[in-house]
Design an enzyme around this catalytic site. Structure first.
Site, PDB file in Angstrom:
ATOM      1  N   HIS A  91       0.832  -1.222   0.000  1.00 14.54           N
ATOM      2  CA  HIS A  91       0.000   0.000   0.000  1.00 14.54           C
ATOM      3  C   HIS A  91       0.863   1.267   0.000  1.00 14.54           C
ATOM      4  O   HIS A  91       0.522   2.262   0.635  1.00 14.54           O
ATOM      5  CB  HIS A  91      -0.943   0.028   1.211  1.00 14.54           C
ATOM      6  CG  HIS A  91      -1.960  -1.082   1.224  1.00 14.54           C
ATOM      7  ND1 HIS A  91      -3.227  -0.948   0.711  1.00 14.54           N
ATOM      8  CD2 HIS A  91      -1.886  -2.360   1.677  1.00 14.54           C
ATOM      9  CE1 HIS A  91      -3.892  -2.073   0.861  1.00 14.54           C
ATOM     10  NE2 HIS A  91      -3.098  -2.961   1.442  1.00 14.54           N
ATOM     11  N   ASN A 164     -10.312  -2.778   2.641  1.00 15.90           N
ATOM     12  CA  ASN A 164     -10.037  -2.774   1.207  1.00 15.90           C
ATOM     13  C   ASN A 164     -11.328  -2.510   0.432  1.00 15.90           C
ATOM     14  O   ASN A 164     -12.409  -2.498   1.016  1.00 15.90           O
ATOM     15  CB  ASN A 164      -9.482  -4.136   0.769  1.00 15.90           C
ATOM     16  CG  ASN A 164      -7.983  -4.287   1.051  1.00 15.90           C
ATOM     17  OD1 ASN A 164      -7.287  -3.307   1.315  1.00 15.90           O
ATOM     18  ND2 ASN A 164      -7.497  -5.509   0.994  1.00 15.90           N
ATOM     19  N   TYR A 378       0.858  -4.426  12.242  1.00 19.33           N
ATOM     20  CA  TYR A 378       0.722  -2.988  11.998  1.00 19.33           C
ATOM     21  C   TYR A 378       1.505  -2.130  12.999  1.00 19.33           C
ATOM     22  O   TYR A 378       1.946  -1.040  12.660  1.00 19.33           O
ATOM     23  CB  TYR A 378      -0.763  -2.593  11.943  1.00 19.33           C
ATOM     24  CG  TYR A 378      -1.422  -3.089  10.671  1.00 19.33           C
ATOM     25  CD1 TYR A 378      -1.693  -4.437  10.477  1.00 19.33           C
ATOM     26  CD2 TYR A 378      -1.738  -2.229   9.641  1.00 19.33           C
ATOM     27  CE1 TYR A 378      -2.262  -4.907   9.312  1.00 19.33           C
ATOM     28  CE2 TYR A 378      -2.323  -2.692   8.466  1.00 19.33           C
ATOM     29  CZ  TYR A 378      -2.581  -4.033   8.309  1.00 19.33           C
ATOM     30  OH  TYR A 378      -3.138  -4.494   7.144  1.00 19.33           O
TER      31      TYR A 378
HETATM   32 FE1  HDE Z   1      -2.464  -4.840   5.457  1.00 23.06          FE
HETATM   33  N1  HDE Z   1      -0.656  -4.090   5.953  1.00 23.06           N
HETATM   34  N2  HDE Z   1      -1.812  -6.687   5.964  1.00 23.06           N
HETATM   35  N3  HDE Z   1      -4.207  -5.699   4.793  1.00 23.06           N
HETATM   36  N4  HDE Z   1      -3.100  -3.081   4.867  1.00 23.06           N
HETATM   37  C1  HDE Z   1      -0.292  -2.799   5.819  1.00 23.06           C
HETATM   38  O1  HDE Z   1       0.844  -1.501   7.426  1.00 23.06           O
HETATM   39  C2  HDE Z   1      -0.726  -6.947   6.700  1.00 23.06           C
HETATM   40  C3  HDE Z   1      -4.548  -7.003   4.837  1.00 23.06           C
HETATM   41  C4  HDE Z   1      -4.352  -2.760   4.454  1.00 23.06           C
HETATM   42  O2  HDE Z   1      -3.127   3.450   4.052  1.00 23.06           O
HETATM   43  C5  HDE Z   1       1.041  -2.492   6.456  1.00 23.06           C
HETATM   44  O3  HDE Z   1       1.231   0.706   7.740  1.00 23.06           O
HETATM   45  C6  HDE Z   1      -0.645  -8.341   7.015  1.00 23.06           C
HETATM   46  C7  HDE Z   1      -5.954  -7.185   4.617  1.00 23.06           C
HETATM   47  C8  HDE Z   1      -4.410  -1.361   4.094  1.00 23.06           C
HETATM   48  O4  HDE Z   1      -1.499   3.285   5.504  1.00 23.06           O
HETATM   49  C9  HDE Z   1       1.419  -3.831   7.108  1.00 23.06           C
HETATM   50  C10 HDE Z   1      -1.735  -8.911   6.408  1.00 23.06           C
HETATM   51  C11 HDE Z   1      -6.437  -5.925   4.429  1.00 23.06           C
HETATM   52  C12 HDE Z   1      -3.136  -0.867   4.338  1.00 23.06           C
HETATM   53  C13 HDE Z   1       0.272  -4.720   6.696  1.00 23.06           C
HETATM   54  C14 HDE Z   1      -2.467  -7.873   5.761  1.00 23.06           C
HETATM   55  C15 HDE Z   1      -5.338  -5.012   4.529  1.00 23.06           C
HETATM   56  C16 HDE Z   1      -2.355  -1.964   4.833  1.00 23.06           C
HETATM   57  C17 HDE Z   1       2.041  -1.899   5.522  1.00 23.06           C
HETATM   58  C18 HDE Z   1      -2.116 -10.372   6.341  1.00 23.06           C
HETATM   59  C19 HDE Z   1      -7.884  -5.519   4.117  1.00 23.06           C
HETATM   60  C20 HDE Z   1      -2.639   0.534   4.094  1.00 23.06           C
HETATM   61  C21 HDE Z   1       2.168  -0.445   5.902  1.00 23.06           C
HETATM   62  C22 HDE Z   1      -2.532 -10.915   7.503  1.00 23.06           C
HETATM   63  C23 HDE Z   1      -8.814  -5.844   5.145  1.00 23.06           C
HETATM   64  C24 HDE Z   1      -2.901   1.444   5.240  1.00 23.06           C
HETATM   65  C25 HDE Z   1       1.372  -0.310   7.096  1.00 23.06           C
HETATM   66  C26 HDE Z   1      -2.472   2.841   4.909  1.00 23.06           C
HETATM   67  C27 HDE Z   1      -1.009  -1.847   5.226  1.00 23.06           C
HETATM   68  C28 HDE Z   1       0.208  -5.990   7.074  1.00 23.06           C
HETATM   69  C29 HDE Z   1      -3.639  -8.112   5.005  1.00 23.06           C
HETATM   70  C30 HDE Z   1      -5.511  -3.599   4.353  1.00 23.06           C
HETATM   71  C31 HDE Z   1       2.770  -4.377   6.749  1.00 23.06           C
HETATM   72  C32 HDE Z   1       0.431  -9.016   7.829  1.00 23.06           C
HETATM   73  C33 HDE Z   1      -6.734  -8.502   4.628  1.00 23.06           C
HETATM   74  C34 HDE Z   1      -5.613  -0.608   3.561  1.00 23.06           C
HETATM   75  O5  HDE Z   1       1.431  -3.751   8.503  1.00 23.06           O
END
Ligand code: HDE
Length: 709
Positions: A91, A164, A378
């Site tokens: 993202h 999402n 996160y």
């Molecule tokens: Fe994320 N995801 N994600 N994700 N995600 C990040 O956090 C992660 C997942 C989502 O505008 C990171 O600050 C793991 C699902 C958004 O700043 C990180 C898993 C969904 C954003 C991270 C998922 C999301 C992130 C990277 C699997 C929808 C952007 C930078 C278990 C429900 C937020 C950060 C923004 C960002 C980890 C799966 C949505 C690395 C480990 C499912 C919208 O922490």
């Protein structure tokens, strides 16, 4: 910063010239400096020292060498060298805006969360939309999931709903996330392709991960190429819990519904938009907010109890499944309005730190293994990206309610406790104390079982909802899914991966599998992939899953591209503009030259774009209003031909004056191709009917017959 009207450059001026309220001062070598005048602040170093010359480093003699004692030069370069922070690992490319959430009515029956207790209560919000795979500088219209992250600054702490625009996910267990993300990102040896899933690694991983099939249907659908952030839904994805004051739990799935309805673009359009305006989505949001057309979404809850969860055909903890809205209609609870752009992109959009574990009392997690894993990730990622455990001291991340704790020190500590006591319990009666009554109390669910690395049996059906999604689409949308799969897999060099994907598609829909196999030129049909569970054929189609079925039926918030030349009918142009205004829509004027053109009545039409810079892919519909005398020149412009050819191929409405018709032939549009989407604009009074028609957005009936020219 100190204000002074004194000239700060001690040297005699060789000559001066004034721009605005600054004076240009000629230095020894004849170069121009801006010199403070009147209220203009004086330039200083970060330490507050006044700067005399910001254009020339300190040298021995006019031709150097440069001296290390030039502290101003060193500070300036030092700071510049450290301007970047790591981009998000996923993202990375995003765009944010401020706004508020307004609660419709008290929801105390379901939750004790403070923001849902009073009708009309407004909670400040910051929202960041993003793509997943591309880097910070990639283009907006990648085929990709969009992040929809909402930070609500509630009176009981920040609540981050990090969702999402697609209600399901690729994987069922967070432990697979690094592999999934490695696979979709650019390949590590070549470092390409950027922001694209169309490559071997991604499809290799996917074809070896059957649980991703439902998500793949969504990502290959038009949901992955939205027209605007303003026209897409948001989903919390996981099942959460709401807890009321009596400690009772209700399961909940969160939905954001765009007020202006759903809309996406076509893939051929997306590819061209990325070239013409890589910032298409951010420009759209910026423009909407800056012109006072504040985007809005309704928050809706799908609420259910344990009995519903037990009877539902899939596991509500499985993030690759959704609950069809027809089966469990979502309840509207409030609205989210975005009404202010950040003052500074870096300070706010780049530094905002969303964390799934930020929940206020009254909202709780479920055991969804993806959500559980996210709750670790996160916090961790913020330290890496923002560089200090004090990232909550950054204004965009700080709560807007009273807060007090004993955390102290660390890099860049901006809020420092005063007084002697920095621990508890203490004998001095100082400092904050916990509140068992007001504080967050996890739902006391009773858990037991052997400690093992296992996937629940109830997560084993990987194809049934993928099929349900596919059969819920209109014919046209199904065609888009097939074309997307063919396109993506055509970029996969390893034939066994292409075949393996078709073997999965056979478990979803045979016609789709055949279409993709034919499109790829597969010699022989593979066997269907081994499936842990057979695909259910009995799930009812859900029209809520289709974009076309949930369009706005109005042109509000959309944009018309109006092509003008010298001689354009002034009255018609005015009438169009008036009708667009009434419909809440916008327009851009496109002319052969950006300076504009002279209308039929001699008035001057200011242009927004020249034809070369404004292909029709940037608009939802077009109006061709050239003057007859300008047609010869216009017909020579190949960009004018592309403008019309693309509008036709992308099934757009084309309003036109009689004089414009030679452009059709030039664009390869035959007499027989002229359909209901071509709307003659003879006189000013035709304008309203044309704008009304645009509410259909596209002439989908045209699509099967269109061959891309
Ligand atoms: Fe994320 N995801 N994600 N994700 N995600 C990040 O956090 C992660 C997942 C989502 O505008 C990171 O600050 C793991 C699902 C958004 O700043 C990180 C898993 C969904 C954003 C991270 C998922 C999301 C992130 C990277 C699997 C929808 C952007 C930078 C278990 C429900 C937020 C950060 C923004 C960002 C980890 C799966 C949505 C690395 C480990 C499912 C919208 O922490």
């Amino acid at each position: 910063m100190a204000k002074t009207s004194k000239r700060v450059n001690g040297k005699a001026a060789a000559g001066t010239a004034t721009i605005h309220d600054q004076k240009l001062h000629r230095g020894e070598g004849g170069e121009l400096h801006q010199v403070a005048q009147g209220d203009t602040p004086v330039l200083t170093t970060a330490q507050g020292g006044t700067v005399s010359d910001d254009q020339n480093s300190l040298k021995v003699g006019p031709r150097g060498p440069t001296l290390i004692e030039d502290f101003h030069f060193r500070e300036k370069i030092f700071h510049f060298d450290h301007e970047r922070i790591p981009e998000r690992v996923v993202h990375a490319r995003g765009y944010g805006a401020h706004g508020f959430f307004e609660n419709y009515k008290p929801l105390s029956k379901y939750t004790r969360a403070d923001l849902f207790q009073r009708a009309g209560e407004r909670t400040p919000a910051f929202v960041r939309f993003s793509t997943v795979a591309g880097s910070k500088g990639s283009f907006d219209l990648a085929r990709d999931v969009r992040g929809f992250a909402v930070k609500l600054y509630t009176q009981e702490g920040n609540w981050d709903l990090v969702g999402n625009n697609i209600p399901v996910f690729f994987i069922q267990d967070a432990i697979k996330f690094p592999d999934m993300v490695h696979a979709v990102k650019e390949e590590p040896d070549s470092a390409f392709p950027q922001a694209q899933s169309a490559h071997d690694n991604f499809w290799d991983f996917i074809s070896l991960t059957p649980e991703s099939m439902h998500m793949i249907m969504w990502v290959m659908s038009d949901r992955a190429i939205p027209r605007s952030f303003r026209f897409m839904e948001g989903f919390g994805v996981h099942t959460f819990r709401m807890i009321n004051a009596r400690g009772e739990s209700t399961f909940v799935k969160f939905h954001w519904k765009p007020k202006l309805g759903l809309q996406s673009v076509l893939w051929n359009e997306a590819v061209k938009i990325n070239g013409a305006d890589p910032d298409f989505h951010r420009r759209d949001l910026w423009t909407a907010i800056q012109t006072g057309n504040f985007p809005e979404w309704e928050l809706q809850f799908q609420l259910f109890d344990q009995a519903f969860a037990d009877n539902f055909e899939f596991d509500v903890l499985d993030p690759t499944k959704l609950i069809p809205e027809e089966m469990l209609p979502p309840i509207p609870v409030g609205r989210l309005v975005l009404d202010r752009m950040p003052d500074n992109f870096f300070a706010e959009t780049e530094q905002v730190a969303f964390m799934t574990q930020n929940v206020p009392p009254g909202i709780d997690f479920s055991n969804d293994p993806l959500l559980q894993g996210r709750n670790f990730s996160y916090l961790d990622t913020q330290l890496k990206r923002l560089g200090s455990p004090n990232f909550t001291h950054i204004p965009i991340n700080a709560p807007k309610c009273p807060f007090a704790h004993f955390q102290q020190d660390g890099h860049m500590a901006m809020r420092n406790p005063v007084g002697r006591v920095n621990y508890q319990p203490n004998s001095f009666g100082e400092g904050p104390r916990e509140s068992p009554k007001r504080g967050f109390t996890p739902f006391p669910d009773v858990e037991q079982g052997a400690k093992r690395r296992l996937r629940a049996e109830s997560f084993a059906d990987h194809y049934s909802q993928a099929r349900q999604f596919f059969v819920s689409q209109t014919r046209g949308e199904q065609r888009h899914i097939a074309s997307a799969l063919i396109f993506e897999l055509s970029k996969v060099k390893t034939s066994v991966i292409r075949e393996r994907m078709v073997s999965h598609l056979l478990n979803i829909d045979e016609t789709l599998a055949n279409k993709v196999a034919t499109g790829l030129g597969l010699n022989a049909m593979p066997k269907p992939a081994d499936a842990a569970m057979p695909t259910r054929q009995d799930l009812d189609p859900s029209t809520k899953l289709s974009i076309v079925e949930n369009g706005p039926q109005r042109f509000e918030g959309r944009k018309l591209g109006i092509l003008v030349t010298d001689g354009t009918d002034a009255a018609l142009l005015k009438a169009l503009q008036k009708a667009l205004d009434k419909a809440g829509a916008s327009f851009e004027i496109i002319a052969p030259k950006v300076g504009g053109a002279k209308a039929s009545d001699g008035s001057w039409i200011e242009a927004d774009q020249m034809i070369d810079g404004a292909p029709s892919v940037l608009y939802d519909a077009v109006a061709l209003l050239p003057g007859a005398a300008a047609m010869d020149d216009l017909l020579q412009e190949h960009t004018a031909r592309d403008f019309v050819a693309d509008a036709f191929a992308h099934c757009k409405f084309i309003g036109h004056v009689e004089a414009a018709t030679p452009l059709f032939e030039k664009a390869g549009i035959a007499e027989a191709d002229i359909d209901e989407g071509f709307v003659p604009l003879g006189r000013a009074k035709d304008a309203t009917a044309f704008i009304d028609k645009l509410g259909q957005l596209r002439v989908w009936a045209r699509e099967p017959g269109v061959k891309m020219k």
